[in-house]
Design an enzyme around this catalytic site. Structure first.
Site, PDB file in Angstrom:
ATOM      1  N   ASP A  26       0.789  -1.247   0.000  1.00  0.00           N
ATOM      2  CA  ASP A  26       0.000   0.000   0.000  1.00  0.00           C
ATOM      3  C   ASP A  26       0.817   1.292   0.000  1.00  0.00           C
ATOM      4  O   ASP A  26       0.435   2.278   0.657  1.00  0.00           O
ATOM      5  CB  ASP A  26      -0.964   0.010   1.204  1.00  0.00           C
ATOM      6  CG  ASP A  26      -1.958  -1.149   1.162  1.00  0.00           C
ATOM      7  OD1 ASP A  26      -1.950  -1.915   0.184  1.00  0.00           O
ATOM      8  OD2 ASP A  26      -2.745  -1.296   2.122  1.00  0.00           O
ATOM      9  N   LYS A 131      -6.473  -4.865  -3.154  1.00  0.00           N
ATOM     10  CA  LYS A 131      -7.071  -5.649  -2.066  1.00  0.00           C
ATOM     11  C   LYS A 131      -8.145  -4.806  -1.375  1.00  0.00           C
ATOM     12  O   LYS A 131      -7.897  -3.648  -1.041  1.00  0.00           O
ATOM     13  CB  LYS A 131      -6.000  -6.115  -1.078  1.00  0.00           C
ATOM     14  CG  LYS A 131      -5.210  -4.997  -0.418  1.00  0.00           C
ATOM     15  CD  LYS A 131      -4.214  -5.590   0.557  1.00  0.00           C
ATOM     16  CE  LYS A 131      -3.475  -4.543   1.345  1.00  0.00           C
ATOM     17  NZ  LYS A 131      -4.286  -3.577   2.075  1.00  0.00           N
ATOM     18  N   CYS A 164      -2.220  -2.849   7.679  1.00  0.00           N
ATOM     19  CA  CYS A 164      -2.212  -3.745   6.509  1.00  0.00           C
ATOM     20  C   CYS A 164      -0.963  -4.614   6.415  1.00  0.00           C
ATOM     21  O   CYS A 164      -1.024  -5.734   5.894  1.00  0.00           O
ATOM     22  CB  CYS A 164      -2.407  -2.927   5.242  1.00  0.00           C
ATOM     23  SG  CYS A 164      -4.095  -2.284   5.130  1.00  0.00           S
TER      24      CYS A 164
END
Ligand code: C5J
Length: 224
Positions: A26, A131, A164
């Site tokens: 990310d 995701k 995450c």
């Protein structure tokens, strides 16, 4: 397969050359730049910027050796059908997931804010996974893609450490991957949460995995 012993906490990490994917979680504009999702939650996004140079060094090392690379983006479908209220309605942000911000709709696939920052932009042949959850395996098909490439080990980088990155690492450990997280290549908006996450990962004999600095990992690799 001969394994490299990389110095790490809590003990040497058994690194598998060619079978170890570099995972970059990310590193998208929505978390790293002003005006994105991270900033909408009131966070200081500049805290994450120290990760960029170490990740770039690891990326260059993996590319030079032709080893597998995975980039993830936290990104939802435009109709938000993969973003349950339990996620979208959390907290009191200035903008919610799907709302229009300066970089387009927050955390929506294809919007400018979900793109990976230019310094770490993916290249052809590298996996790029959108995701909808915190973990990189939930609803992505990534496990099958990694198995098809013969990947057995994962080196984790990216943001944020305790959300995450840690979720993805725990999911990976449950699926049988040996996992290392790179200390200076991951960061949190909350430094104390990063420290706690690294400690939790390595506790009880590497119950989730190992951690080490990027210089130690890079120093253990044979020349490309
Ligand atoms: C968050 C992430 N922090 N990539 N996402 O909401 O860690």
């Amino acid at each position: 397969m001969s394994l490299l012993n990389v110095p790490a906490t809590p003990f040497h990490y058994p690194f598998a050359p060619g079978k170890t994917a570099l995972v970059i979680i990310d590193m998208q504009r929505d978390f790293v730049e002003p005006g994105g999702f991270g900033a909408s939650l009131g966070n200081d996004v500049t805290l994450l910027h120290t990760t960029i140079a170490p990740i770039a060094s690891l990326l260059a090392a993996w590319r030079a050796r032709g080893w597998p690379i995975v980039h993830t983006r936290e990104a939802h479908k435009a109709d938000l059908s993969d973003c349950p209220p339990a996620k979208r309605l959390r907290g009191a942000p200035s903008l919610r997931i799907g709302d229009a911000g300066p970089m387009g709709r927050l955390l929506i696939r294809g919007e400018a804010g979900t793109s990976i920052i230019p310094a770490l932009a993916p290249q052809v042949g590298e996996l790029v996974i959108d995701k909808p959850g915190k973990g990189m395996f939930w609803s992505t098909g990534l496990h099958d893609m990694l198995k098809a490439q013969g990947v057995t080990h994962l080196v984790f980088t990216g943001v944020t450490t305790e959300v995450c990155v840690q979720t993805s690492m725990r999911e990976a450990n449950d699926r049988g991957y040996d996992c290392l997280i790179v200390e200076d290549a991951t960061e949190s908006y909350f430094p104390e949460f990063k420290a706690a996450a690294l400690a939790m990962i390595a506790a009880q004999g590497a119950i989730v995995g190992w951690h080490t600095p990027s210089a130690t990992l890079l120093g253990a690799l044979a020349p490309a």
